[in-house]
Scaffold this active site. Structure first.
Site, PDB file in Angstrom:
ATOM      1  CG  ASP A   5     -26.454  51.034  13.361  1.00 33.35           C
ATOM      2  OD1 ASP A   5     -25.903  51.996  13.903  1.00 33.35           O
ATOM      3  OD2 ASP A   5     -26.274  50.715  12.177  1.00 33.35           O
ATOM      4  CE  LYS A   6     -30.420  58.777  11.497  1.00 37.48           C
ATOM      5  NZ  LYS A   6     -29.655  58.745  10.249  1.00 37.48           N
ATOM      6  CB  THR A   7     -25.631  54.900   9.673  1.00 32.28           C
ATOM      7  OG1 THR A   7     -25.727  56.171  10.292  1.00 32.28           O
ATOM      8  CG2 THR A   7     -25.090  55.041   8.266  1.00 32.28           C
ATOM      9  N   GLY A  45     -41.512  64.253  37.575  1.00 31.65           N
ATOM     10  CA  GLY A  45     -42.403  64.060  38.715  1.00 31.65           C
ATOM     11  C   GLY A  45     -43.044  62.689  38.727  1.00 31.65           C
ATOM     12  CG  ASP A  46     -46.692  62.254  40.705  1.00 32.81           C
ATOM     13  OD1 ASP A  46     -45.755  62.044  41.509  1.00 32.81           O
ATOM     14  OD2 ASP A  46     -47.703  62.922  40.985  1.00 32.81           O
ATOM     15  CE  LYS A  72     -23.850  51.417  18.001  1.00 31.59           C
ATOM     16  NZ  LYS A  72     -23.939  50.962  16.603  1.00 31.59           N
ATOM     17  CG  ASP A 118     -25.885  48.112   8.903  1.00 30.83           C
ATOM     18  OD1 ASP A 118     -25.667  48.697   9.983  1.00 30.83           O
ATOM     19  OD2 ASP A 118     -25.669  48.622   7.789  1.00 30.83           O
TER      20      ASP A 118
END
Length: 935
Positions: A364-366, A511-512, A561, A581
């Protein structure tokens, strides 16, 4: 995916009718919410299922049942059952301690009053509030990760109902849709007797988990409770997690069981053939002592005789070892956050070694990657920008300005601005500014800048969930991937076809390099993710995601998520870790192999559902690189050693069968066998599992490449495991046949001495970090055996057991061949091991061995440099070590806060397309009056 599957996904939603101030005609779910794995009813069956899934427990249960058959077991009826019951009891107590349940009591149809700062206990429809026009402000970070305040507004028909007496007079009903997981949808009607029906939408509902902010109070009526709430509909069921090491060990135990069956079959066939050949010449044994000619009886006897080839002591040992490792995590002062008095907490000890194998991290970010704290820096009134504003701890009570002329200019240009407290209140409602203060994290600001520390060490760290828009989050992608000069893909579509076309196009463009790690980031929003996770497109999305350095998912639901985590977990053979959190992170925390909760500003839901809890994201570095790697190394060494010492002892019983006519007799005295794992060789596995470490913690942090050793399972795989078993087989051959054929003294008591000495010395060879406990385990175990041997040979007839042992110690210790064998036999066993290690260390020195050399040469790794006689680097690996050795320890980069001593406040922003416009908000308040009861 969901523990409470939404009926909306199964067909037509069953509507519900809620009566006001009347008995409900339908029984609804109560508000009991459990984040626990067990309940009172399910504990015993679910716990037993979890334990029997362990192959060792299943095997010993089988042996315990076999021993109940009369006259089959040569070792008694309860020698396996009692230890097994003890193991299950210890494990059950540990599981109960680590489990958790939380309950809040409200019922559907109840009127509930929530005050400022409180979290909503259930899903409820707004009746009225302390704000004009029944408005209220909520923070939904627990639901969708967004920390900006959102406005909800009650109906005008109920806005005047602001007391309990008025509410009790209301009569009517609410008709609404049934429980479902859609956070942003709600449909219903309010029918008050004597009034026309009024429609209710998502702007009138407050969801469980949201927090009331900037509102003195709100009154509402409960419509969904417990697992019917939208928060719980988006949650996943608490899983029964097992570590990868445990799964591998289970498979090896099954293979060992097959080997045991082969040994028992060979011995039974041998007994059958020997009896047919020698049956007429064994008259001296008598009818009662003659070997059985019943093949089935012999087979069961040999299965029980060889059953300890699989070490039952391993289960108890690992329980104690892992519990102690969890204590080390809990007591680590480096992961203690002084500001909130929060230590790290291992909520389960079953997954310690899993921390050492993480390859994919979902974050999570915030509030997790960022501190979720904003600095209120400047303001703008009528297009005029004024200087920096600094909020003291009492946020709305007073204000200090960096520029003393600021207040004078504001009062001159805008006399509404004379009362700074009213101005700040208005600004907090109307204005959107200020990015979040960024925590010093192991992704954004790596501890070793030129290597990317954990980004390099963990190979792939890349799934970040945020509540911001895709366009505003591009800068995050640049900062994550910027260490390597990459770019970013942004995918944001509201139709399925466009999503599929974009994903397939990006995959084709790679591609590859598709499926290989590239220096690019993928940014995708929740609406697009709904299509990307569909069956037809999922593989394209997975291939593209695995080709990126980082994946940033914007404005995704809790269920999305967990779906992303589950997708990677099922399709990639790698260990995943999820960290968050808030309550909206619970699903992915429970879905990942390892879940880590951060005890931050969003409550304790994530912490209570996690496997490990920490106070700061930056502590994850030590949790993985140090505790994870150490735990993995310790657990695997403990497992390998337990198998080794049991193979050594019990394969000797197989060799003895070849010289005793496969009679089922035992070479070693019964109590010597019984106490072998319990006392004589019990300490070495504990010291290996608790105190062993390949490097110091400073080295583990300074050289994150060492993490790849545990991450890639270099120390515990099929090759390593069977290598140890073959080595044990060779040792058993030497220990049995050398005394018997070379020394011509192969009595059980003599061989018992050699076995204990050899096995204890082998533990010493496996030990890298010698401590006083290591010395006690190795030398103390050998001394304990000698003391026991002497005492056991002298207790009869004082204690009426083991009369055949009387005087054995004196005869053995007076035998010169015994002392010669004590020198030659263990040496013959271990000289091969020492020689093999010396050759490897000389011709194929690993990074770990070079770091260990650095530790022995200097306590300060940063000043250690490997150079030849001319002062130049010896080889490329030495050059790498020197470069790494110059790096500053990671702890020096940690900053507990930005701008120490500067007070911090919160910036609030208006929700896009909200129920109330900003102009309406401004006109709803009388700014000449001070608001009460809010911050």
């Amino acid at each position: 995916m969901s523990g409470a599957t939404s009926s909306a996904d199964q067909g037509e939603v069953a509507a519900r009718t809620i009566y006001l101030n009347q008995p409900q005609q339908t029984k609804f779910r109560d508000n009991r919410v459990s984040t626990a794995k067990y309940s009172v009813v399910t504990f015993l069956p679910r716990f037993l299922y979890e334990q029997i899934r362990k192959a060792a427990n299943a095997f010993f249960l089988f042996i315990a049942l076999l021993q109940q058959i009369p006259d089959v077991s040569p070792t008694g009826r309860y020698t396996t059952l009692v230890p097994l019951l003890f193991i299950l009891t210890v494990a059950g107590i540990k599981e109960i301690i680590e489990d958790y349940v939380s309950i809040i009591y409200v019922a559907v149809g109840d009127f509930v009053k929530v005050t400022n700062g409180q979290h909503l206990p259930a899903d409820m429809i707004i009746i009225s509030s302390s704000e004009p026009q029944a408005m209220c402000y909520i923070e939904t970070s627990n639901l969708d990760g967004e920390t900006n305040l959102k406005i909800r507004q009650g109906l005008s028909q109920t806005a005047g109902l602001q007391s309990g007496e008025e509410l009790m007079k209301v009569s009517g009903r609410i008709e609404c849709e049934g429980p479902n997981r859609h956070l942003y949808d709600f449909t219903g009607n309010l029918r008050i007797d004597g009034q026309s029906p009024v429609s209710i939408g998502p702007d009138q509902i407050l969801l469980r988990g949201a927090q009331l902010r900037n509102t003195q109070w709100v009154l509402g009526i409960v419509v969904y409770t417990g697992h019917d709430t939208k928060l719980m509909q988006n949650s996943t069921k608490a899983p029964l997690k097992r570590s990868n090491v445990e799964k591998v060990t289970n498979m090896q135990i099954l293979v060992f069981f097959c080997i045991l069956l082969v040994m028992a079959l060979v011995s039974s066939v041998g007994a059958l053939l020997w009896n047919r050949t020698h049956g007429k010449v064994i008259w001296y044994l008598g009818a009662n002592d003659a070997p059985s000619i019943n093949f089935g009886y012999n087979l069961l006897t040999f299965i029980i005789l060889y059953n300890n080839l699989i070490p039952i002591s391993l289960l108890v040992t690992l329980e104690v070892v892992k519990f102690t490792q969890a204590l080390f995590i809990n007591l680590d002062i480096d992961m203690y956050y002084k500001e909130t008095d929060t230590p790290a907490m291992a909520r389960t000890s079953n997954l310690n070694e899993e921390l050492g194998q993480v390859k994919y991290l979902f974050s999570d970010k915030t509030g997790t990657l960022t501190c979720n704290i904003m600095n209120f820096k400047k303001c703008s009134i009528a297009g005029v920008t004024y200087g920096y504003v600094q909020l003291p701890p009492s946020t709305s009570e007073s204000c200090e300005f960096d520029d003393p002329r600021l207040l004078q200019n504001m009062e001159r240009d805008h006399p509404s601005a004379a009362d700074i407290r009213e101005f700040l209140t208005l600004l907090a409602v109307c204005h959107t500014v200020v990015p979040e203060r960024q925590e010093n994290t192991i992704i954004y600001q790596a501890s070793s800048p030129d290597e990317g520390a954990l980004v390099k060490g963990a190979k792939k760290l890349g799934y970040v969930f945020t509540g911001r828009t895709p366009h505003s989050v591009i800068i995050d992608a640049v900062r994550i991937v910027g260490l390597y000069g990459g770019g970013a893909f942004t995918i944001s579509w509201e139709i399925f076809c466009a999503t599929r076309a974009t994903l397939t196009q990006h995959c084709a463009n790679l591609g590859d390099t598709l499926g290989k790690e590239n220096d690019i980031a993928l940014i995708i929003d929740g609406q697009t993710l709904k299509y990307a996770l569909s069956f037809e497109v999922r593989q394209y999305f997975l291939d593209l995601a695995l080709s990126c350095k980082a994946v940033i998912c914007c404005r995704v639901s809790p269920l999305q998520k967990s779906e992303i985590v589950d997708m990677v977990k099922k399709h990639v053979n790698a260990i995943t870790l999820a960290i968050g959190d808030g309550a909206n992170d619970v699903g992915m925390i429970q879905t990942a192999h390892v879940g880590v909760g951060i005890s931050g500003n969003e409550g304790m839901q994530a912490t209570n559902s996690s496997d490990y809890a920490i106070a700061q994201f930056s502590y994850l570095e030590k949790l993985l690189l140090v505790h994870g790697a150490w735990s993995y190394n310790r657990v695997t060494k403990c497992i390998l050693y337990c198998f080794y010492k049991n193979v050594v002892l019990y394969i000797i019983e197989l060799w003895f069968a070849f010289v005793n006519g496969f009679s089922g007799q035992i070479l070693f005295e019964r109590w010597c066998i019984g106490l072998y794992n319990v006392i004589f060789t019990a300490l070495p596995p504990f010291t290996l599992g608790i105190f062993e470490r390949s490097c110091t913690q400073d080295s583990m942090l300074r050289f994150p490449q060492l993490y790849k050793i545990t991450q890639n399972a270099d120390g515990f795989n099929s090759r390593v495991f069977w290598g140890h078993c073959i080595n044990a087989l060779i040792h058993s051959i030497i220990l049995f046949w050398f005394p018997l054929k070379v020394l011509e003294h192969g009595k059980g008591f003599i061989i018992s001495n050699y076995v204990v000495v050899t096995v204890c010395l082998k533990a010493g060879l496996e030990t890298t970090a010698w401590t006083k406990f290591s010395h006690l385990a190795v030398w103390g175990s050998m001394l304990l055996w000698l003391v026991f041997f002497g005492a056991y040979s002298a207790i009869w007839p004082i204690i009426p057991i083991a009369p055949d042992m009387l005087g054995q110690a004196g005869m053995v210790l007076r035998c010169g061949y015994f002392w010669l064998g004590l020198l030659l036999v263990p040496t013959s066993c271990l000289v091969k091991d020492v020689a093999w290690r010396a050759v490897k260390h000389t011709y194929h020195k690993t990074l770990l061995e070079q770091v260990q050399e650095l530790e022995t040469k200097s306590k300060e790794l940063g000043k250690t440099m490997l150079r030849d006689s001319n002062g130049k680097s010896v080889n490329e690996r030495d050059h790498l070590l020197k470069r790494l050795g110059r790096k500053t320890p990671p702890s020096l980069f940690r900053a507990h806060s930005v701008q120490q001593g500067v007070s911090h406040g919160y910036a609030f922003s208006q929700e896009e397309h909200g129920v109330v416009s900003q102009s309406q908000i401004v006109r709803s308040y009388d700014t000449t009056k001070q608001r009460a009861g809010v911050e």
